[in-house]
Design an enzyme around this catalytic site. Structure first.
Site: not given
Ligand code: MN
Length: 500
Positions: A80-81
């Protein structure tokens, strides 16, 4: 309560303590990937970002989850990051860990927006999307650490996240019988959702602990002696302090009369087998007179969430009233970990379930053993397990959950929101990408309908693929109205002609 910042060394220690011959390399490699990926990123608390996945992994290792779950905990935020892709994770760690990370990432779309009518849908969606129950364990550990560091978030976010925990996460933990997780999540969230009430309850508890502390430790000593003299071999006696949120709810039921609550601090006795549970109960009653009507046999009649223990309340030394809870180690584990107890790492070389897609059925089977009980049926009704089989749950761009049958399309979605949106829809976006109106939707997708306000009526061809009754009826209605309108025009036209 676990510390907020945890290090790889700590994780290493926990793993070495809780597992026999653990694959430390796996954990180290996962840590290295996480550390490199989150390099330079800092949380609002000021700590390096990687301290968050490390804390999540520590919690999972404390719960003795399989090491793949612990590794996935370390990697749960990288896709996600950071620049790391799912394919990178799969290449290095295999498909099991990659699938876990993928599912946790997808669950991030589930947000609670405060509309009560959606709460039950949210819980369902949360469960339906976690095709593998281990994903839920990771998500719980993630949320728990986020709550511990919530003080650093802006106020509106604190409120939303904490409320989401009380409305969605804690009830799910409860239904899965995960008492410890439920209690921890609730108390952490309680402080943010109801700060005044939290302070009040905490001060009551602090006072009681000061009043009763010395007395309780003496009582625990006496109980230890009693069991030793009674010939019980392996046992543990310890004090158990009631959770603050659970005390808050109980006090409301008792008109805030704290003198009526006997289990603020209880004594918990853990023995080897069921026979000893009853033996110990007998010993306690011989020594101290029991309060009438307070003996509860949840061993013979477990609670709907599988909770088992013997409870009794006695007039102890100096007339003090003390609640005792007696259970076997197995009952204790089921109470603390619930369904997670079945997925815990076992030393005895027993094959641990690596990936269990049938956990819902397993949960159902566990609960079916209690099927004769009315409470159980109510519980099952709440869970509506059967609903999962043929339903999907998709989100509007605002995060509202729309519950649809399997095979549903953007047109079904549009009619589920509003008839006019259905009638005027021209195309759809799924997760921000343009998609045809007959695309089959999947749980967790964010769906947006593009409408054309000049459009007069729906396309009759949609009847070939829509799945919901609602959409079908509205499309037919519109087609009929269109025919009428056309006839009306013709008739009106002929009237005009006559007039000429
Ligand atoms: Mn996280």
């Amino acid at each position: 309560m676990q510390p907020i910042v945890r290090t790889f060394d700590e994780l290493n220690e926990i793993v070495k303590k809780n597992y026999t011959n653990p694959d430390i390399n796996l954990i180290r490699e996962a840590y290295v990937m996480a550390e490199n990926a989150h390099q330079g990123a800092v949380r609002l608390t000021g700590h390096p970002f990687v301290s968050h996945p490390v804390a999540v992994a520590c919690k999972l290792a404390e719960m003795k989850m399989h090491l793949n779950v612990v590794a996935a905990g370390l990697l749960h935020d990288v896709v996600e990051d950071t620049g790391i892709t799912l394919a990178d994770v799969e290449k290095q760690f295999g498909s099991d860990i990659a699938n876990l990370v993928d599912s946790v990432t997808k669950l991030k779309n589930v947000r609670y927006h405060g509309a009560d009518r959606y709460v039950e849908n949210m819980r369902k969606m949360f469960l339906a999307m976690a095709s593998d129950v281990r994903v839920i364990f990771i998500k719980f550990a993630d949320r728990q650490h986020n709550l511990q560091t919530l003080y650093a978030q802006p106020k509106h976010k604190q409120e939303r996240i904490a409320r989401e925990v009380l409305e969605i996460y804690a009830p799910i933990a409860s239904r899965l019988g995960m008492g410890e997780m439920k209690g921890e999540l609730e108390d952490l969230a309680f402080a943010y959702v109801l700060p005044k009430e939290y302070e009040h309850i905490k001060s009551i508890m602090d006072t009681k602990l000061r009043e009763k502390g010395v007395y309780m430790s003496r009582n625990i000593d006496l109980t230890n002696k009693l069991l030793q003299e009674g010939g019980i071999k392996d046992f543990q006696v310890h004090g158990r302090v009631k959770r603050l949120y659970s005390l808050y709810k109980k006090l409301k039921r008792y008109n805030n009369d704290v003198t009526k609550i006997y289990d603020l601090i209880a004594v918990r006795i853990i023995v080897s087998d069921v026979e000893e549970c009853y033996m110990v109960l007998g010993m306690l009653h011989q020594k101290w007179r029991p309060l009438p009507g307070r003996i509860k046999d949840y061993v013979a009649q477990p609670k709907p969430n599988n909770y088992q223990s013997l409870h009794t309340t006695v007039f102890s030394e100096e007339g003090q009233i003390v609640e005792y809870q007696i259970r076997t180690l197995h009952m204790h584990e089921v109470d603390e970990y619930g369904i997670a107890a079945h997925w815990r790492y076992k030393d005895e070389g027993g094959k641990t379930n690596l990936r269990d897609l049938h956990w819902m059925e397993e949960l159902m089977r566990l609960q079916k053993e209690l099927a004769s009980k009315k409470e159980f049926l109510e519980n099952l009704e709440q869970m509506k397990i059967d609903v999962f089989k043929d339903r999907i749950f998709v989100l509007t761009p605002k995060g509202d959950v729309i519950d649809l049958p399997e095979g549903a399309t953007p047109v079904d979605f549009a009619y589920a929101i509003h008839t006019e949106i259905g009638n005027k829809c021209t195309s759809a976006k799924i997760n921000d990408k343009m998609a045809n109106l007959d695309t089959v939707l999947e749980s967790g997708q964010i769906v947006e309908v593009v409408t054309d306000k000049n459009r007069k009526s729906p396309n009759a061809d949609w009847l070939k693929f829509v799945k919901t009754r609602q959409a079908r009826i509205k499309i037919k209605d519109a087609a009929r109205a269109k025919t009428k309108g056309w006839l009306a025009n013709v008739i009106a036209g002929s009237e005009e002609k006559k007039r000429k």
